[in-house]
Design a protein around this motif. Structure first.
Motif, PDB file in Angstrom:
ATOM      1  N   THR A  75       0.864  -1.174   0.000  1.00 17.95           N
ATOM      2  CA  THR A  75       0.000   0.000   0.000  1.00 17.95           C
ATOM      3  C   THR A  75       0.898   1.221   0.000  1.00 17.95           C
ATOM      4  O   THR A  75       1.644   1.457   0.958  1.00 17.95           O
ATOM      5  CB  THR A  75      -0.894   0.029   1.254  1.00 17.95           C
ATOM      6  OG1 THR A  75      -1.626  -1.201   1.305  1.00 17.95           O
ATOM      7  CG2 THR A  75      -1.855   1.193   1.207  1.00 17.95           C
ATOM      8  N   THR A  86       0.024  -1.451  -8.005  1.00 15.76           N
ATOM      9  CA  THR A  86      -0.534  -0.229  -7.373  1.00 15.76           C
ATOM     10  C   THR A  86      -0.048   1.051  -8.051  1.00 15.76           C
ATOM     11  O   THR A  86       0.691   1.840  -7.474  1.00 15.76           O
ATOM     12  CB  THR A  86      -0.198  -0.168  -5.874  1.00 15.76           C
ATOM     13  OG1 THR A  86       1.221  -0.227  -5.694  1.00 15.76           O
ATOM     14  CG2 THR A  86      -0.845  -1.294  -5.134  1.00 15.76           C
ATOM     15  N   ARG A 128      -9.507   2.070  -5.193  1.00 13.54           N
ATOM     16  CA  ARG A 128      -8.224   1.932  -4.500  1.00 13.54           C
ATOM     17  C   ARG A 128      -7.220   2.957  -5.013  1.00 13.54           C
ATOM     18  O   ARG A 128      -6.461   3.560  -4.244  1.00 13.54           O
ATOM     19  CB  ARG A 128      -7.643   0.533  -4.715  1.00 13.54           C
ATOM     20  CG  ARG A 128      -8.241  -0.558  -3.860  1.00 13.54           C
ATOM     21  CD  ARG A 128      -7.780  -1.913  -4.354  1.00 13.54           C
ATOM     22  NE  ARG A 128      -6.377  -2.136  -4.074  1.00 13.54           N
ATOM     23  CZ  ARG A 128      -5.923  -2.955  -3.122  1.00 13.54           C
ATOM     24  NH1 ARG A 128      -6.788  -3.584  -2.340  1.00 13.54           N
ATOM     25  NH2 ARG A 128      -4.635  -3.136  -2.949  1.00 13.54           N
ATOM     26  N   SER A 163      -5.896   6.414  -2.785  1.00 11.25           N
ATOM     27  CA  SER A 163      -4.488   6.616  -2.403  1.00 11.25           C
ATOM     28  C   SER A 163      -3.894   7.822  -3.104  1.00 11.25           C
ATOM     29  O   SER A 163      -2.673   8.005  -3.106  1.00 11.25           O
ATOM     30  CB  SER A 163      -3.674   5.354  -2.708  1.00 11.25           C
ATOM     31  OG  SER A 163      -3.686   5.102  -4.098  1.00 11.25           O
TER      32      SER A 163
END
Lengths: 247, 220, 228
Positions: free
Chosen positions: C11, C167, C194, C198
């Motif tokens: 993450t 990501t 997602r 972020s």
């Protein structure tokens, strides 16, 4: 040399120059005394040798213009490289053909593995590949970049092949494979040959001018076809004429 | 990830793909062997003649068919695969080196197997064998670099699969002449050093050209 | 198959930026002399999901590939993640861009797992993230199947697994809902959320405006080579 500007009335001086250069070569080669051993056949030399010289010159120009394109990214350099390569291929073919015509009555065969001949034939195929590469896309920038990289790379191979076939011939030195050296060239023949080489060089310049002029016209036509009067590509897609209930 | 790690990643990917597809080992290699079988049928099965031409014919077959090995990954790649590869951030030059390395491995195998076939079919003399592994290595390196570079130049253009061999064949001449003459000069009692050096120079030129042009070619 | 544990999936800290993550100013893209995009202006900010629609051939895919730094503008200027599209700095941000085209870009001879492991190695991501990502998209049981033995829909799911794993800060999706079954279409929404949560940006090209509106903050239409 600046690229000729395409106009509705094409320039005529290159044709005149080519004709004069051809005439000069013809007259010089036909008026000089024939070789004492080869006779009239020796006159082929006054076209064959300048053709080969012109081919080397043309491919070196292609290499230089290709390098300039990679540096400046100006399509005029690509046109020059391509024009020179095309002329080079034509004259390489001429050199090979005339060489074979000369070889048959002289050596009894159409072809030998003479170093020069072999190198020339290899060069011919390398630059045929260059011209084939240019036909793989209609995108001018993509075509230019691909051709420029090959144009620089191909000429690097030429000296490598040149030396390898020189050594190859040297290693196969036995007399059965090499023909004997001919007599030293007479002054009159040497002068005629130099005149022919100069005439062909002038012819090359004139051909380059015309070919570049033609290339600019070709590119302009291609751009005009693709531009579709300034519309974007998506404008060519319209609403379907059939839909539910209309079949 | 360092340059050589990236190249190694590309090499291992290409070799795994080849192991699964078997294109080189099960198609190209047999095709080359068949070519060696066809020639005597065309020129005659005179044993002394075949012994004389066997070595040169082997290298010619390696050049002509080996190019198919060195171009297979680049010309067979889709635009979507190219896009994803570009987005991995792997250096274009590392991709070039990695691909050429994978082709090098396959070409060595190709040459060794075809070499054995040539020995059997043509009964070529067993002299200067210490030089053969050196020549096989240099030819494999040169041909893999040349094929990978040529395939990148042609890329997605029309007739790409047919055009690349046309470009590679004449440019591989220094390798071909060097390989044939290096062995022949030993029979004449001479030194092969000059030929080997010429081949090495050709290969180095190709390596430099490939690395320098990798990034500009990626965008074409 | 619903979400599973997310072991190995990193993450990243949120992207905090006032500058648009995608900034295009008077950008044109030509193929030869034909304009595909012409004088296009577009900004996509951090945390934003942009829906893009338009007629066939309008240049939507070209816009995505431009934003992915896969093509250069013929004229105009633009930046993605701060890197100019006209300079070599664009190579430095590619690994932070996730792009799912309408044609899968998997290697057919490699398994789904191997395809993702290749990307993981290139991004220096641990292989545990691969298994996690494939589980998350419902392909855990099919991970050792060669890509050419997977359906188009399965390959698309695998590509979404790839972006889950990496990501990206900029997510570019071309017709993301095509070939996905009813179970999997929510996957797209999850990935977009997602990314934007972020601080990343997402651009979705789709003809299914209703579907995309569930996650998109705004829409633009590509017409006549530019934003209508």
């Amino acid at each position: 040399m600046t690229d000729p500007t395409p106009t509705s009335t094409s320039t005529t001086w290159p044709w005149i120059v080519m004709a004069v250069a051809g005439l000069v070569t013809f007259v010089a080669s036909m008026t000089v005394s024939p070789d004492a051993v080869q006779g009239q056949l020796s006159r082929i030399m006054y076209v064959h040798v300048p053709s080969a010289w012109l081919a080397y010159l043309a491919f070196i120009v292609t290499m230089a213009a290709s390098a300039m394109y990679l540096w400046k990214r100006d399509l005029k350099w690509d046109r020059r490289a391509a024009a020179s390569a095309e002329i080079g291929v034509v004259f390489t073919g001429m050199a090979l053909g005339l060489g074979m015509i000369w070889a048959k009555p002289t050596w009894g065969v159409w072809w030998t593995w003479d170093a020069r001949l072999t190198l020339t034939s290899i060069m011919f195929f390398i630059y045929l590949g260059y011209l084939a590469l240019r036909r793989t896309t209609d995108d001018l920038d993509v075509r230019a970049r691909r051709a420029a990289i090959l144009g620089v790379l191909a000429v690097v191979q030429v000296p490598l092949v040149h030396f390898s076939v020189e050594w190859w011939r040297t290693l196969h030195q036995p007399a059965t494979l090499l023909r004997p050296e001919g007599p030293e060239m007479a002054t009159s023949m040497l002068v005629t040959l130099l005149i022919a080489v100069m005439a062909f060089t002038v012819m090359y310049v004139a051909m380059m001018f015309k070919r570049i002029e033609l290339a600019r016209l070709e590119d302009a036509v291609l751009i005009a076809e693709q531009a579709s009067d300034g519309a974007v590509a998506g404008a060519a897609v319209t609403t379907p004429t059939i839909g539910r209930g209309t079949a | 990830m360092g340059f050589f790690s990236q190249a190694r990643l590309i090499t291992s990917r290409d070799l795994v793909r080849e192991r699964r597809s078997g294109e080189v080992l099960w198609v190209t290699l047999p095709f080359g062997a068949i070519a060696l079988l066809l020639v005597p049928m065309a020129i005659g099965t005179d044993a002394p003649l075949l012994e004389q031409v066997g070595t040169g014919l082997f290298w010619a077959i390696v050049m002509l068919f080996g190019v198919l090995i060195s171009i297979r990954q680049t010309t067979g790649e889709t635009q979507a695969q190219r896009d994803q590869l570009a987005l991995t951030g792997i250096d274009a030059a590392a991709i070039y080196v990695g691909r050429a390395t994978a082709s090098f491995v396959l070409l060595v195998i190709f040459e060794v197997v075809l070499g054995l076939v040539t020995i059997v079919l043509y009964d070529v003399p067993v002299s200067g064998w210490w030089l053969v592994p050196i020549l096989i290595t240099i030819v494999a390196a040169g041909l893999s670099l040349l094929g990978t570079l040529a395939a990148s130049i042609v890329s997605t253009g029309r007739n790409a699969a047919a055009l690349v061999p046309l470009l590679v064949a004449p440019l591989s001449i220094p390798l071909l002449i060097g390989a044939t003459q290096a062995l022949e000069v030993l029979d004449l009692g001479g030194s092969s050093l000059a030929w080997v050096l010429m081949m090495i120079v050709s290969t180095l030129v190709l390596a430099v050209a490939g690395v320098l042009s990798a990034r500009p070619l990626q965008e074409i | 198959m619903g979400p599973t544990t997310q072991r190995g999936i990193r993450t990243l800290p949120p992207v905090i930026s006032d500058e648009p993550l995608i900034h295009l100013a008077s950008v044109s893209v030509r193929a030869g002399a034909t304009h595909i995009l012409r004088d296009l202006d577009l900004d996509v900010r951090a945390g934003e999901a942009l829906g893009v629609h338009g007629a066939n051939g309008a240049g939507k895919t070209t816009l995505l590939r431009l934003a992915a730094t896969l093509i250069r503008p013929s004229s105009g200027s633009g930046t993605v993640l701060g890197a100019s599209l006209n300079s070599e700095s664009r190579y430095d941000v590619r690994h932070r861009i996730g792009y799912v085209g309408h044609v899968p870009g998997l290697y057919p001879e490699l398994t789904l797992r191997e395809n993702l492991e290749f990307t993981a190695d290139a991004h220096s991501i641990d292989h545990t993230a691969v298994a996690s990502a494939l589980d998350m998209v419902g392909l855990g049981a099919a991970s050792d199947r060669q890509a050419d033995r997977c359906s188009h829909g399965m390959q698309r799911r695998a590509e979404f697994a790839r972006v889950l794993m990496t990501t990206p800060a900029v997510l570019l999706l071309d017709e993301p809902h095509s070939a996905l079954d009813a179970d999997a279409v929510d996957l797209v929404d999850a990935i977009v959320e997602r990314t934007t949560a972020s601080g990343g940006a997402a651009v979705l090209v789709s003809h299914d405006r209703e579907r995309v509106s569930r996650v998109a903050d705004r829409f633009v239409e590509i017409s006549a080579g530019g934003v209508a």
